[in-house]
Design a protein around this motif. Structure first.
Motif, PDB file in Angstrom:
ATOM      1  N   ALA A 242      65.197  80.150  81.443  1.00 14.75           N
ATOM      2  CA  ALA A 242      63.718  80.618  81.678  1.00 14.75           C
ATOM      3  C   ALA A 242      63.481  81.495  80.492  1.00 14.75           C
ATOM      4  N   GLN A 243      64.439  82.155  79.933  1.00 14.32           N
ATOM      5  CA  GLN A 243      64.079  83.107  78.646  1.00 14.32           C
ATOM      6  C   GLN A 243      63.664  82.146  77.616  1.00 14.32           C
ATOM      7  N   SER A 244      64.475  80.918  77.396  1.00 16.67           N
ATOM      8  CA  SER A 244      64.215  80.260  76.177  1.00 16.67           C
ATOM      9  C   SER A 244      62.645  79.675  76.138  1.00 16.67           C
ATOM     10  N   ILE A 245      62.318  79.295  77.326  1.00 11.00           N
ATOM     11  CA  ILE A 245      60.980  78.714  77.771  1.00 11.00           C
ATOM     12  C   ILE A 245      59.893  79.753  77.820  1.00 11.00           C
ATOM     13  N   ALA A 246      60.467  80.928  78.090  1.00  7.90           N
ATOM     14  CA  ALA A 246      59.273  81.960  78.022  1.00  7.90           C
ATOM     15  C   ALA A 246      59.283  82.361  76.637  1.00  7.90           C
ATOM     16  N   GLY A 247      60.120  82.449  76.027  1.00  5.10           N
ATOM     17  CA  GLY A 247      60.003  82.862  74.441  1.00  5.10           C
ATOM     18  C   GLY A 247      58.995  82.198  73.638  1.00  5.10           C
ATOM     19  N   LEU A 248      59.364  80.711  73.673  1.00  8.06           N
ATOM     20  CA  LEU A 248      58.461  79.888  73.087  1.00  8.06           C
ATOM     21  C   LEU A 248      57.060  79.863  73.500  1.00  8.06           C
ATOM     22  N   ALA A 249      56.997  79.946  74.795  1.00 10.39           N
ATOM     23  CA  ALA A 249      55.731  79.998  75.494  1.00 10.39           C
ATOM     24  C   ALA A 249      54.870  81.129  75.149  1.00 10.39           C
ATOM     25  N   LEU A 250      55.490  82.264  74.871  1.00  9.18           N
ATOM     26  CA  LEU A 250      54.856  83.408  74.332  1.00  9.18           C
ATOM     27  C   LEU A 250      54.298  83.214  72.969  1.00  9.18           C
ATOM     28  N   ILE A 251      55.196  82.811  72.011  1.00 10.50           N
ATOM     29  CA  ILE A 251      54.853  82.445  70.708  1.00 10.50           C
ATOM     30  C   ILE A 251      53.746  81.355  70.650  1.00 10.50           C
ATOM     31  N   VAL A 252      53.716  80.345  71.447  1.00  9.51           N
ATOM     32  CA  VAL A 252      52.664  79.426  71.429  1.00  9.51           C
ATOM     33  C   VAL A 252      51.427  79.903  71.760  1.00  9.51           C
ATOM     34  N   LEU A 253      51.502  80.938  72.819  1.00 12.84           N
ATOM     35  CA  LEU A 253      50.084  81.397  73.458  1.00 12.84           C
ATOM     36  C   LEU A 253      49.487  82.469  72.151  1.00 12.84           C
ATOM     37  N   GLY A 254      50.829  82.917  71.580  1.00 10.52           N
ATOM     38  CA  GLY A 254      50.058  84.040  70.630  1.00 10.52           C
ATOM     39  C   GLY A 254      49.273  83.120  69.177  1.00 10.52           C
ATOM     40  N   LEU A 255      49.938  82.017  69.037  1.00 11.23           N
ATOM     41  CA  LEU A 255      49.317  80.924  67.926  1.00 11.23           C
ATOM     42  C   LEU A 255      47.932  80.643  68.336  1.00 11.23           C
ATOM     43  N   CYS A 256      47.882  80.300  69.808  1.00 11.65           N
ATOM     44  CA  CYS A 256      46.504  79.862  70.354  1.00 11.65           C
ATOM     45  C   CYS A 256      45.497  81.070  70.378  1.00 11.65           C
ATOM     46  N   LEU A 257      46.042  82.013  70.882  1.00 10.61           N
ATOM     47  CA  LEU A 257      45.012  83.227  71.189  1.00 10.61           C
ATOM     48  C   LEU A 257      44.620  84.002  70.105  1.00 10.61           C
ATOM     49  N   ILE A 258      45.706  84.625  69.334  1.00 13.54           N
ATOM     50  CA  ILE A 258      45.401  85.674  68.306  1.00 13.54           C
ATOM     51  C   ILE A 258      44.605  85.005  67.035  1.00 13.54           C
ATOM     52  N   ARG A 259      43.674  85.814  66.504  1.00 13.04           N
ATOM     53  CA  ARG A 259      42.759  85.668  65.509  1.00 13.04           C
ATOM     54  C   ARG A 259      42.881  86.747  64.427  1.00 13.04           C
ATOM     55  N   GLY A 260      42.478  86.322  63.274  1.00  7.55           N
ATOM     56  CA  GLY A 260      42.411  87.507  62.481  1.00  7.55           C
ATOM     57  C   GLY A 260      41.408  88.532  62.622  1.00  7.55           C
ATOM     58  N   GLY A 261      40.307  88.091  63.390  1.00  9.89           N
ATOM     59  CA  GLY A 261      39.334  89.123  63.750  1.00  9.89           C
ATOM     60  C   GLY A 261      39.593  90.296  64.702  1.00  9.89           C
ATOM     61  N   LYS A 262      40.756  89.849  65.471  1.00 15.38           N
ATOM     62  CA  LYS A 262      41.125  90.677  66.724  1.00 15.38           C
ATOM     63  C   LYS A 262      41.914  91.755  66.036  1.00 15.38           C
ATOM     64  N   ALA A 263      42.245  93.068  66.741  1.00 19.23           N
ATOM     65  CA  ALA A 263      42.508  94.300  66.634  1.00 19.23           C
ATOM     66  C   ALA A 263      44.131  94.017  66.363  1.00 19.23           C
ATOM     67  N   PHE A 264      44.692  93.544  65.587  1.00 19.81           N
ATOM     68  CA  PHE A 264      46.085  93.139  65.218  1.00 19.81           C
ATOM     69  C   PHE A 264      46.529  94.252  64.217  1.00 19.81           C
ATOM     70  N   PRO A 265      47.843  94.525  64.366  1.00 15.13           N
ATOM     71  CA  PRO A 265      48.688  94.287  65.512  1.00 15.13           C
ATOM     72  C   PRO A 265      48.071  94.465  66.657  1.00 15.13           C
ATOM     73  N   GLY A 266      48.040  96.084  67.074  1.00 17.41           N
ATOM     74  CA  GLY A 266      47.967  96.420  68.349  1.00 17.41           C
ATOM     75  C   GLY A 266      48.571  95.668  69.531  1.00 17.41           C
ATOM     76  N   PHE A 267      47.883  95.786  70.695  1.00 17.21           N
ATOM     77  CA  PHE A 267      48.619  95.201  71.680  1.00 17.21           C
ATOM     78  C   PHE A 267      49.034  93.630  71.612  1.00 17.21           C
ATOM     79  N   TRP A 268      48.057  93.044  70.709  1.00 18.82           N
ATOM     80  CA  TRP A 268      48.179  91.476  70.562  1.00 18.82           C
ATOM     81  C   TRP A 268      49.564  91.235  70.002  1.00 18.82           C
ATOM     82  N   ALA A 269      50.191  91.914  69.182  1.00 19.11           N
ATOM     83  CA  ALA A 269      51.689  91.829  68.792  1.00 19.11           C
ATOM     84  C   ALA A 269      52.600  91.566  69.674  1.00 19.11           C
ATOM     85  N   ILE A 270      52.452  92.005  70.681  1.00 17.19           N
ATOM     86  CA  ILE A 270      53.270  92.005  71.995  1.00 17.19           C
ATOM     87  C   ILE A 270      53.781  90.582  71.939  1.00 17.19           C
ATOM     88  N   LEU A 271      52.799  89.687  72.031  1.00 17.38           N
ATOM     89  CA  LEU A 271      53.287  88.131  72.441  1.00 17.38           C
ATOM     90  C   LEU A 271      54.107  87.727  71.500  1.00 17.38           C
TER      91      LEU A 271
END
Length: 681
Positions: A242-271
């Motif tokens: 579950a940890q392995s799946i959750a870890g890669l899922a969070l990384i993929v989610l970050g790749l899909c959702l985070i954009r250069g125009g967002k307030a980064f790092p901020g809370f987005w870097a948690i992903l």
């Protein structure tokens, strides 16, 4: 990015040996995820828009590995600072020295004088591991495009090196004084994260480059290191999976959702940070760790990830510099292939040797080499060491290209949540609202504050580059434009200002927008959002809607306060000093002397008159630079000795504005009233 293939147990002990944990191929696979994300983003940002989060994954990995080494050593035979830093030198310096040498050598051959001087600064800061501070100081709308800085990527390496200096000392102090190490790690992480989220909106560049707002990501790895040293891994089973799946899922989610125009790092870097945390916490038997991250291709990429990270960006940056624009997909793909080849060669023939050798002269030689790069960089920056293209007139055009004075001399203030740049203490409160074509007049305000301080109004600038001050206008490439523009509009209509100056690069947005095939990349980015209708400026009629809206705003506002419409200066081909550079960078290159004038194209002339009529109909006061800059159809671009008055194809240089842009004075000053005569006795 720096990494360690193994990780290590006491206070300084000359006879101690650093203890490294068992090698985990899945961590090399996680490095591969990180570096491939970064490479994909840099080469093909339209495909991997959130790929820059790979750097955050590297931070967590480094925090885990280095903290494991330090704490494990403290709890074992003892910690040797000398051995620790010697290992860091042998791990980091060899590949970095190769990349710095190659980048500097090619830069000497291909770069123009101003680019060469800047590269010298970046070589010195890269070799001194302070690149993050160097790029922090340069950040701004008119800083050279990131894509043309061959060593920009070293900012993250600098943060890691600063961590390597700070962290062993703090942990050593905590160990000596018997503090609770987990509390120390947690406090540093919490303070750093708090600084990150509280500064991301008001000081975005600082939040991005400062080690103080980035250390929390390394601390997440540090917390995990402490936990693994004192608590055994959970037994193999669904918990790890579950940890392995959750870890890669969070990384993929970050790749899909985070954009250069967002307030980064901020809370987005948690992903990405938590994603990396869970991947490492899952251990080598987690299902995706075992079958994906620990696969041979991923491990191979992970092993060469550090030199791969170092090589890829200079190759992409130099390709863009040589092309003068974004290279084709094929060229960028070729640069990535070359990066892999160079990375493997570096790993195979350089890194493997330096890591294994116990010869102390190797370490000393590497330190001396890095000091040498600092010296070479400083010599290039100071002009004692010049590049191949050294025609003195290059320096004149280069000086013009760098001559941008905003916001020098102005002070940042916050009004109703908006950050403004302010100068002057006069009774009249004037808001300058627009884009960089408003910002270019900042030096004139500073000059007036020195030469006529008694007449200077209270001036505030609310601006955002390439963002027209017109409601409902959308820029596809500027995610923060609408937010900044709407904030400025709220201030413009408020009672906090007595006068408002609207200005912008009107020629950039509205000139030739009736021609869908026009060579006008700027206008093609913009459209007018009319309810559900998306009307493009170029060929879609959106420009007319935008100008009608501007007139409506000026008309409504003119009924309550003074409103100025600042007309545009001529822009485009013929005005930028860089356009007189001829020949190829890899061959013979010359720079032509600028003649005094360039033609004012008919489309810009027609738009200028249209904007004038908008101002007249709305009751706005016209500010017009054309009578000073132009005579009939010809406009000034250089003075009598061929010194350019423009910094680029669109903006007047600060030196010229400071001395000669008197047309803006009416909006900046209120003539001092003469003292009233004494009444007769």
């Amino acid at each position: 990015m720096t990494t360690t293939t193994t990780t290590s147990p006491t206070l300084h002990n000359e006879h101690a040996h650093l203890v490294h944990p068992k090698y985990r191929p899945d961590i090399d696979g996680l490095r591969a995820v990180a570096v491939l994300s970064v490479l994909g983003y840099h080469a093909f940002p339209q495909w991997i828009k959130g790929g820059f989060i790979g750097v955050d994954i590297f931070f967590v990995i480094s925090g885990f590995l280095i903290t494991t080494i330090i704490l494990g050593s403290f709890e074992g035979d003892g910690f040797s600072y000398r051995e620790f830093y010697a290992r860091r030198v042998k791990r980091i310096f060899p590949a970095l020295a190769l990349v710095l040498a190659a980048t500097l050598a090619f830069g000497w051959y291909a770069l123009l004088p101003n680019e060469w001087v800047q590269l010298g600064k970046h070589v010195a800061s890269g070799a001194g591991f302070v690149s993050n501070f160097a790029f922090w100081s340069e950040a701004g709308y008119f800083d050279n495009a990131a894509e043309t800085k061959p060593l920009l990527h070293l900012w993250s390496l600098a943060i890691e090196e600063q961590f390597y200096i700070f962290w062993p000392v703090l942990l050593g102090l905590a160990w000596k004084r018997k503090w609770r190490v987990l509390w120390v790690v947690g406090i540093v992480a919490a303070a750093s994260f708090l600084l990150n989220v509280t500064t991301i909106h008001s000081h975005r560049t600082a939040a991005f480059y400062s080690p103080l707002s980035r250390f929390w990501e390394l601390m997440i790895g540090g917390m995990l290191a402490y936990m693994r040293l004192h608590r055994p891994l959970p037994k193999p089973g669904w918990g790890r999976h579950a940890q392995s799946i959750a870890g890669l899922a969070l990384i993929v989610l970050g790749l899909c959702l985070i954009r250069g125009g967002k307030a980064f790092p901020g809370f987005w870097a948690i992903l990405p940070a938590l994603g990396a945390f869970f991947c490492i916490a899952a251990g080598p038997t987690g299902v995706l760790n075992r079958y994906v991250l620990a696969s041979k291709p991923m491990v191979w990429v992970g092993l060469i990830s550090y030199p791969l990270y170092l090589w890829h960006w200079p190759l992409l940056a130099y390709a863009r510099i040589l092309e003068g624009k974004l290279p084709s997909d094929g060229i960028r793909a070729l640069m990535l292939v070359a990066s892999f080849v160079l990375a493997w060669l570096t790993y195979r023939f350089v890194e493997r040797y330096t890591r294994k050798t116990e010869n102390p002269t190797v370490t000393s030689g590497l330190v001396a080499a890095m000091v040498g790069f600092v010296v070479l960089g400083l010599l290039a920056t100071s002009g004692y060491y010049v590049g191949r293209h050294s025609d003195p007139y290059f320096n004149k055009t280069a000086a013009a290209a760098k001559d941008w004075g905003y916001p020098d001399g102005l002070s940042p203030i916050k009004v109703d949540g908006e950050v403004l740049q302010q100068i002057g203490h006069g009774k009249r409160r004037v808001l300058f609202f627009g884009d960089s074509h408003i910002e270019q007049y900042g030096p004139r305000a500073v000059e007036l504050s020195k030469t006529a301080p008694d007449t200077l109004d209270s001036l505030s600038f609310v601006t955002w580059g390439a963002c027209p001050p017109i409601p409902n206008v959308v820029d596809e490439q500027n995610n923060l434009c609408a937010e900044r523009r709407d904030g400025g509009m709220r201030l413009a209509v408020s009672d906090k200002f007595d006068a408002v100056v609207f200005g912008g690069c009107w020629n950039c947005y509205f000139s030739e927008t009736d021609k869908p095939t026009a060579d006008n990349a700027a206008a093609d980015r913009y459209y007018y959002q009319d309810g559900k209708n998306k009307r493009r400026f170029m060929g879609g009629g959106g420009a007319d809607f935008a100008l009608n809206t501007l007139e409506t705003v000026l008309t409504a506002l003119s009924k309550h306060k003074q409103v100025y419409l600042l007309l545009d200066n001529p822009v485009g081909e013929g005005f930028g000093p860089e356009e007189f550079v001829k020949g190829g960078r890899l061959g013979n290159m010359t720079v032509g002397r600028m003649s005094p004038t360039a033609p004012w194209v008919s489309e810009q002339k027609a738009l200028h008159e249209r904007m004038r009529q908008i101002a007249i109909r709305s009751g706005a006061i016209v500010i017009d630079p054309i009578p000073t800059l132009c005579e009939k159809d010809w406009c000034t671009r250089a003075d009598a000795d061929a010194t350019p008055i423009y910094k680029d194809a669109g903006h007047l240089r600060a030196e010229y504005v400071r001395k000669f842009a008197t047309w803006i004075d009416a909006a900046m000053t209120t003539p001092k009233q003469p003292a009233a005569a004494a009444p007769p006795r």
